[in-house]
Design a protein around this motif. Structure first.
Motif, mmCIF file in Angstrom:
data_model
loop_
_atom_site.group_PDB
_atom_site.id
_atom_site.type_symbol
_atom_site.label_atom_id
_atom_site.label_comp_id
_atom_site.label_asym_id
_atom_site.label_seq_id
_atom_site.Cartn_x
_atom_site.Cartn_y
_atom_site.Cartn_z
ATOM 1 N N TYR A 153 1.046 -1.172 -0.396
ATOM 2 C CA TYR A 153 0.236 -0.234 -0.166
ATOM 3 C C TYR A 153 1.317 1.137 0.378
ATOM 4 C CZ TYR A 153 -4.160 -3.103 0.933
ATOM 5 O OH TYR A 153 -5.528 -3.658 0.640
ATOM 6 N N SER A 154 0.322 2.490 -0.219
ATOM 7 C CA SER A 154 0.961 3.647 -1.043
ATOM 8 C C SER A 154 0.054 4.473 0.545
ATOM 9 C CB SER A 154 0.978 4.332 -1.839
ATOM 10 O OG SER A 154 -0.459 4.119 -2.294
ATOM 11 N N ILE A 155 0.701 5.393 0.985
ATOM 12 C CA ILE A 155 0.343 6.575 1.813
ATOM 13 C C ILE A 155 0.275 8.498 1.629
ATOM 14 C CG2 ILE A 155 -0.361 5.324 4.135
ATOM 15 C CD1 ILE A 155 2.691 6.477 4.735
ATOM 16 N N ASN A 156 0.492 8.233 0.177
ATOM 17 C CA ASN A 156 1.002 9.419 -0.442
ATOM 18 C C ASN A 156 -0.767 9.932 -0.891
ATOM 19 O OD1 ASN A 156 0.283 7.427 -2.283
ATOM 20 N ND2 ASN A 156 -0.056 8.614 -4.362
ATOM 21 N N TYR A 157 -0.963 10.908 -0.556
ATOM 22 C CA TYR A 157 -2.357 11.647 -1.077
ATOM 23 C C TYR A 157 -2.829 11.317 -1.884
ATOM 24 C CZ TYR A 157 -0.090 15.683 2.374
ATOM 25 O OH TYR A 157 0.924 15.793 3.357
ATOM 26 N N GLY A 158 -4.734 11.728 -1.432
ATOM 27 C CA GLY A 158 -5.255 10.904 -2.336
ATOM 28 C C GLY A 158 -5.168 9.233 -2.250
ATOM 29 N N SER A 159 -4.928 8.549 -2.261
ATOM 30 C CA SER A 159 -4.524 7.535 -1.861
ATOM 31 C C SER A 159 -5.721 6.433 -0.869
ATOM 32 C CB SER A 159 -2.877 6.273 -1.258
ATOM 33 O OG SER A 159 -3.186 6.949 0.330
ATOM 34 N N HIS A 160 -5.907 5.330 -1.056
ATOM 35 C CA HIS A 160 -6.996 4.952 0.319
ATOM 36 C C HIS A 160 -7.026 4.629 0.959
ATOM 37 C CE1 HIS A 160 -9.248 5.099 -4.632
ATOM 38 N NE2 HIS A 160 -8.139 3.489 -4.788
ATOM 39 N N LEU A 161 -5.567 4.016 2.108
ATOM 40 C CA LEU A 161 -5.693 3.532 2.908
ATOM 41 C C LEU A 161 -5.452 4.966 3.703
ATOM 42 C CD1 LEU A 161 -4.904 1.826 4.783
ATOM 43 C CD2 LEU A 161 -2.559 2.637 3.853
ATOM 44 N N LEU A 162 -4.260 5.909 3.069
ATOM 45 C CA LEU A 162 -4.144 6.927 3.807
ATOM 46 C C LEU A 162 -5.653 8.105 4.194
ATOM 47 C CD1 LEU A 162 -2.669 9.692 4.951
ATOM 48 C CD2 LEU A 162 -2.741 11.021 2.870
ATOM 49 N N GLU A 163 -6.822 7.982 3.303
ATOM 50 C CA GLU A 163 -7.970 8.466 3.337
ATOM 51 C C GLU A 163 -8.770 7.935 4.563
ATOM 52 O OE1 GLU A 163 -10.543 8.201 -0.384
ATOM 53 O OE2 GLU A 163 -9.205 10.176 -0.897
ATOM 54 N N LYS A 164 -8.659 6.294 4.315
ATOM 55 C CA LYS A 164 -8.557 5.484 5.794
ATOM 56 C C LYS A 164 -9.048 5.779 6.548
ATOM 57 C CE LYS A 164 -10.655 1.731 2.154
ATOM 58 N NZ LYS A 164 -12.430 2.090 2.657
ATOM 59 N N ILE A 165 -7.645 6.249 6.893
ATOM 60 C CA ILE A 165 -7.126 6.988 8.300
ATOM 61 C C ILE A 165 -7.332 8.367 8.747
ATOM 62 C CG2 ILE A 165 -4.192 7.009 9.143
ATOM 63 C CD1 ILE A 165 -3.227 4.704 7.372
ATOM 64 N N VAL A 166 -7.324 8.976 7.837
ATOM 65 C CA VAL A 166 -7.911 10.024 8.399
ATOM 66 C C VAL A 166 -9.114 9.739 8.585
ATOM 67 C CG1 VAL A 166 -8.539 11.817 7.085
ATOM 68 C CG2 VAL A 166 -6.223 11.733 6.930
ATOM 69 N N ASN A 167 -10.113 9.254 7.790
ATOM 70 C CA ASN A 167 -11.816 9.040 8.333
ATOM 71 C C ASN A 167 -11.266 8.622 9.744
ATOM 72 O OD1 ASN A 167 -12.433 10.262 6.442
ATOM 73 N ND2 ASN A 167 -12.584 8.642 4.575
ATOM 74 N N ALA A 168 -10.744 7.803 10.009
ATOM 75 C CA ALA A 168 -10.965 6.552 10.942
ATOM 76 C C ALA A 168 -10.291 7.929 12.414
ATOM 77 C CB ALA A 168 -10.495 5.543 11.233
ATOM 78 N N ALA A 169 -9.100 9.137 11.575
ATOM 79 C CA ALA A 169 -8.751 9.471 13.038
ATOM 80 C C ALA A 169 -9.705 10.137 13.965
ATOM 81 C CB ALA A 169 -7.520 10.064 12.475
ATOM 82 N N CYS A 170 -10.535 11.148 12.264
ATOM 83 C CA CYS A 170 -11.678 12.669 12.770
ATOM 84 C C CYS A 170 -12.911 11.771 12.942
ATOM 85 C CB CYS A 170 -11.938 13.394 11.429
ATOM 86 S SG CYS A 170 -10.555 14.026 11.078
ATOM 87 N N SER A 171 -13.433 10.420 13.790
ATOM 88 C CA SER A 171 -13.916 9.923 14.116
ATOM 89 C C SER A 171 -14.740 9.579 15.474
ATOM 90 C CB SER A 171 -14.457 8.272 13.433
ATOM 91 O OG SER A 171 -13.270 7.722 14.132
ATOM 92 N N LYS A 172 -13.484 10.122 15.735
ATOM 93 C CA LYS A 172 -13.479 10.802 17.570
ATOM 94 C C LYS A 172 -13.255 11.907 18.163
ATOM 95 C CE LYS A 172 -13.518 5.498 18.767
ATOM 96 N NZ LYS A 172 -12.832 4.594 19.244
ATOM 97 N N VAL A 173 -13.564 11.922 18.962
ATOM 98 C CA VAL A 173 -13.391 13.432 19.465
ATOM 99 C C VAL A 173 -11.596 13.373 20.239
ATOM 100 C CG1 VAL A 173 -13.707 15.628 21.002
ATOM 101 C CG2 VAL A 173 -15.244 14.554 19.099
#
Length: 357
Positions: free
Chosen positions: A67-87
């Motif tokens: 996997y890659s974590i460059n901007y726009g990658s699927h994995l990075l988007e999922k990580i960001v969404n998961a990180a923002c799901s909790k306060v």
């Protein structure tokens, strides 16, 4: 993407994985990652995979285990969404070399207005107390949309909103600690405070949305004026058409009925415009910080006629004044205090008709 020049993104991904109990091992070309089952399901990845520093040029070129974590990658988007799901939660300890020890009567008199009563300080003591610093995201929607951030600070014990505390925190001596877990009692108090957010942010939101509100009002007034002008012209045209010769009595009656319906139609159109330019505001917390600080607890005796009531007040060393009290009727933070015949502590609105009596 060059990871040698972007350590922040790499560190963010590693911190996220480690906080969620993943095993991360760096090597020359990237990372080897072993995820717990729940995190694997959340990110929709295998439990074991590789993250390469030299990433694929396109996200869809990722393989099943690389996997890659460059901007726009699927994995990075999922990580960001998961990180923002909790306060995210932070803890902060304040330190003061000196705490006020006199002059509380004068300070209370300057800060709190007790209508129909008088009082005095009975005793005071040094304590440790907690405040909750919330950063909230607001979204205001009308014909347009406006977004922004608000900061709110509450006394965690009383639930009082302390709006002038944020500025004083800048110069206070602080010791920060990260702590994602909250006690059951803290979680309960936070839920109670969340119920107060909408009420306590009305004033702050009004200030933030002032220009936006005025813009919507101006456009509403403009469209209503155009609408009224259009219907006035339409009425004149329809009335004038009745003067044409050769019209049957049935046609004249139909046009008169249409003219009679014009005010109702205008009213409906105005209601549609009102709905179009009305502003709906959504507020949600996006970060929280517990502030533990020394403070002074003051026992204050209020005399209302021949009756007395003991009140607990808090001297806040950050604001250097007394925290607002909380209305026992509506739970609104107040500085102007009224009492009913049963000595309930109330705001002006509840003081006119005590909801507890």
């Amino acid at each position: 993407m060059n990871f040698d020049s972007d350590y922040e993104l790499e560190n963010f991904v590693c911190r996220f994985l480690e906080v969620h109990e993943a095993e991360v091992e760096k090597n020359e070309i990237g990372f080897e990652v072993l995820l717990p089952e729940n995190l694997s399901n959340l990110l929709e990845t295998p439990e074991y995979f590789h993250i390469n520093k030299i990433t694929a040029s396109k996200p869809d070129q990722e393989s099943e285990d690389i996997y890659s974590i460059n901007y726009g990658s699927h994995l990075l988007e999922k990580i960001v969404n998961a990180a923002c799901s909790k306060v995210p939660v932070l803890r902060c300890q304040l330190q003061f070399a000196y705490l006020k020890s006199a002059g509380f009567d004068r300070l209370i008199k300057e800060r709190i207005d007790f209508y129909g009563s008088r009082g005095s300080v009975e005793s005071w003591a040094k304590i440790n107390t907690e405040y909750l610093f919330l950063t909230c995201r607001y979204n205001a929607r009308s014909d347009e949309q406006k977004e922004g951030l608000l900061t709110l600070i509450f006394n965690l014990e009383t639930g009082a909103h302390v709006p002038d505390m944020a500025q004083g925190l800048v110069s206070a001596a602080k010791d920060f600690k990260t702590n994602e877990k909250m006690s059951i009692q803290e979680d309960k108090k936070i839920k109670e405070i969340f119920d107060c957010i909408k009420r306590e942010t009305e004033g702050a939101i009004s200030n933030e949305l002032g220009p936006f509100q005025e813009s919507m009002n101006r456009r509403f007034r403009r469209d209503v004026a155009n609408l009224e002008e259009y219907f006035a012209g339409l009425k004149m045209e329809m009335e004038k058409s009745l003067e044409r010769p050769g019209l049957s009595s049935q046609l004249i009656e139909e046009r008169r009925e249409k003219i009679a319906f014009l005010p109702d139609e205008l009213s409906r159109k105005k209601d549609d415009l009102f709905k179009k330019y009305s502003i709906k505001v959504k507020i949600e917390p996006c970060s929280a910080m517990f502030i533990n600080t020394p403070a002074i607890k003051i026992l204050f005796r209020a005399s209302i006629g021949k009756k007395n009531k003991n009140l607990s007040l808090t001297y806040n060393p950050v604001t250097k004044t007394i925290d607002p009290l909380v209305c026992e009727g509506c739970r609104k933070s107040i500085k102007h205090v009224y009492f009913c015949n049963h000595l309930h502590l109330l705001c002006q609105v509840c003081g006119c008709n005590c909801p507890l009596c």
